[in-house]
Design an enzyme around this catalytic site. Sequence first.
Site, PDB file in Angstrom:
ATOM      1  N   HIS A 105       0.882  -1.169   0.000  1.00  0.00           N
ATOM      2  CA  HIS A 105       0.000   0.000   0.000  1.00  0.00           C
ATOM      3  C   HIS A 105       0.924   1.224   0.000  1.00  0.00           C
ATOM      4  CE1 HIS A 105      -2.349  -2.946   2.400  1.00  0.00           C
ATOM      5  NE2 HIS A 105      -3.432  -2.366   1.933  1.00  0.00           N
ATOM      6  N   ASP A 108       2.311   2.035   3.346  1.00  0.00           N
ATOM      7  CA  ASP A 108       3.243   1.079   3.980  1.00  0.00           C
ATOM      8  C   ASP A 108       4.680   1.490   3.723  1.00  0.00           C
ATOM      9  OD1 ASP A 108       0.986  -0.584   4.184  1.00  0.00           O
ATOM     10  OD2 ASP A 108       1.587  -1.819   2.464  1.00  0.00           O
ATOM     11  N   GLU A 236     -10.962  -6.786  -4.242  1.00  0.00           N
ATOM     12  CA  GLU A 236     -10.749  -7.798  -3.202  1.00  0.00           C
ATOM     13  C   GLU A 236     -11.952  -7.799  -2.256  1.00  0.00           C
ATOM     14  OE1 GLU A 236      -6.886  -7.724  -1.289  1.00  0.00           O
ATOM     15  OE2 GLU A 236      -7.760  -8.533   0.549  1.00  0.00           O
ATOM     16  N   GLU A 272      -9.212 -13.590  -1.229  1.00  0.00           N
ATOM     17  CA  GLU A 272      -8.457 -13.892   0.003  1.00  0.00           C
ATOM     18  C   GLU A 272      -9.174 -14.991   0.790  1.00  0.00           C
ATOM     19  OE1 GLU A 272      -6.653 -10.629   2.043  1.00  0.00           O
ATOM     20  OE2 GLU A 272      -7.160 -11.460   4.004  1.00  0.00           O
ATOM     21  N   ASP A 300      -4.983 -13.677  -2.421  1.00  0.00           N
ATOM     22  CA  ASP A 300      -4.322 -13.271  -1.187  1.00  0.00           C
ATOM     23  C   ASP A 300      -4.290 -14.513  -0.305  1.00  0.00           C
ATOM     24  OD1 ASP A 300      -3.574 -10.735  -1.776  1.00  0.00           O
ATOM     25  OD2 ASP A 300      -4.792  -9.743  -0.244  1.00  0.00           O
ATOM     26  N   ASP A 343      -0.752 -12.491   2.074  1.00  0.00           N
ATOM     27  CA  ASP A 343      -1.371 -11.461   2.918  1.00  0.00           C
ATOM     28  C   ASP A 343      -1.609 -12.103   4.287  1.00  0.00           C
ATOM     29  OD1 ASP A 343      -2.643  -9.321   3.953  1.00  0.00           O
ATOM     30  OD2 ASP A 343      -4.266  -9.220   2.502  1.00  0.00           O
TER      31      ASP A 343
HETATM   32  C1  XLS Z   1      -7.471  -6.569   4.561  1.00  0.00           C
HETATM   33  C2  XLS Z   1      -7.058  -6.776   3.194  1.00  0.00           C
HETATM   34  C3  XLS Z   1      -5.890  -5.908   2.732  1.00  0.00           C
HETATM   35  C4  XLS Z   1      -5.816  -5.918   1.240  1.00  0.00           C
HETATM   36  C5  XLS Z   1      -5.070  -4.779   0.646  1.00  0.00           C
HETATM   37  O1  XLS Z   1      -8.225  -7.346   5.136  1.00  0.00           O
HETATM   38  O2  XLS Z   1      -6.752  -8.122   3.019  1.00  0.00           O
HETATM   39  O3  XLS Z   1      -4.722  -6.313   3.328  1.00  0.00           O
HETATM   40  O4  XLS Z   1      -5.262  -7.094   0.780  1.00  0.00           O
HETATM   41  O5  XLS Z   1      -5.602  -3.557   0.961  1.00  0.00           O
HETATM   42 NI    NI Z   2      -5.839  -8.987   1.346  1.00  0.00          NI
HETATM   43 NI    NI Z   3      -7.614  -9.481   4.758  1.00  0.00          NI
END
Ligand code: XLS
Ligand code: NI
Ligand code: NI
Length: 441
Positions: A105, A108, A236, A272, A300, A343
């Site tokens: 990000h 980050d 996402e 994810e 993710d 992630d």
């Molecule tokens: C949070 C998300 C974040 C995204 C990116 O729950 O997984 O980490 O992957 O913003």
């Molecule tokens: Ni994520």
């Molecule tokens: Ni997450």
Amino acid sequence: MKKSPSDHFRGISPIAFEGRSSSNPLAFRHYNPDEVIEGKTMSAHMRFSIAYWHSFRGTGGDPFGPGTIQRPWEKGSDPVSVAKNRLDAGFEFFQKIRAPFWCFHDRDIAPEGKSLAETNKHLDKVVAHAKALQKATGVKLLWGTANLFSNPRYMCGAATNPDAQVFAYAAAQVKKAMDVTLELGGENYVFWGGREGYETLLNTDLKREQEHLAAFLHMAVDYAKQIGFKGQFLIEPKPKEPTKHQYDFDVASGIAFLRTFGLEKHFKFNIETNHATLAGHTFQHEIETAAAAGMLGSIDANTGDLLLGWDTDQFNTDVRELTLAMLSILKAGGLGSGGFNFDAKLRRPSIDPEDLFHAHIGGMDAYALSFKIARRIIADGKLDRFVADRYSSFDSGFGRDIERKKVGFRELDALVQKLGEPKPRSGKQEYLENLLARYLH
Ligand code: XLS
Ligand code: NI
Ligand code: NI
């Protein structure tokens, strides 16, 4: 492999593949990055990526106490030099763990300044450093994104904020995040709607907020064209946390949203594992749903804890779950420009730099093993044949006519008058579970 310019993980050499019989905890048992399968290295098949926020910004803090993890590289004369030292450590790690990609990000990698202009200047300095490190190490950017959820200005959302000025701020931030993603050759750009949702309808106009989110995404699509960013946009989904109701609840609601607002050609999904289970789905279900719509983009890679109801973001070593996911991914033709991004974060008491290695080795080995098992299952064809056979009544005769939309209720009614009761047929779930187990053990 090119040499890393820093030496923060002293005593740890690049992780080697030693095979199944190895008892070395700092070696791969299944992931051999150089192994060639069907003309492609395992590194190119897996496209593993390291999530900078967890592995290099995570401190182990939780709502009950501050961080526990202290890293020796967190030093420097000013916040920008700290950011650069940290990035050196990051790239050293990416290389030593043999990951070809990283993700970040905007916030980050570089500290915020007093104004957006100052923040952008900080970002430019760190991005220049990142570019040099990418060049020196060969590590590439899988995706970039903007943090539109940490700063207090976003407490009521970014693109779905009731204040147009916050919407504008978020737009300016994403504009810059897209610029730097392009600058670093990012292959994708991710939108995770951190606070794009609501807590109560007493203060929320849901319809307007959804339209604003769509307008925001259209602006991103337009801007990509303007600057020549060719990477893939990814949504996402996550059902809750931080907000109670998030608009991108899961893949199915994401597809409906994108199609409603004419965005479906421009987006795919970054799925994810832990978000899937929070939505009450399996990881494989989310993958299969995206694949069915031709919108499977990236992964993710993490897992939750079934006993806890939030996003615990743990490293996933469940080979059964990952094999099922891999089956759906491989059958869909892979992830294209996506990859497997870890992630995932260390547990609060895992405070040694070495723990970063154990965590990723476990995750990479589990994914590599699952990839191989899934390939075997597909090559054997038993499972596929079972499913194909289960639907074979649609391959010919009136079944085919149904699929080709050649018959309607009248014709089918006449048919049933003639054919009578269908013959029941077992779904054979237990037999299939045993079949899967034979590949796993
Ligand atoms: C949070 C998300 C974040 C995204 C990116 O729950 O997984 O980490 O992957 O913003
Ligand atoms: Ni994520
Ligand atoms: Ni997450």
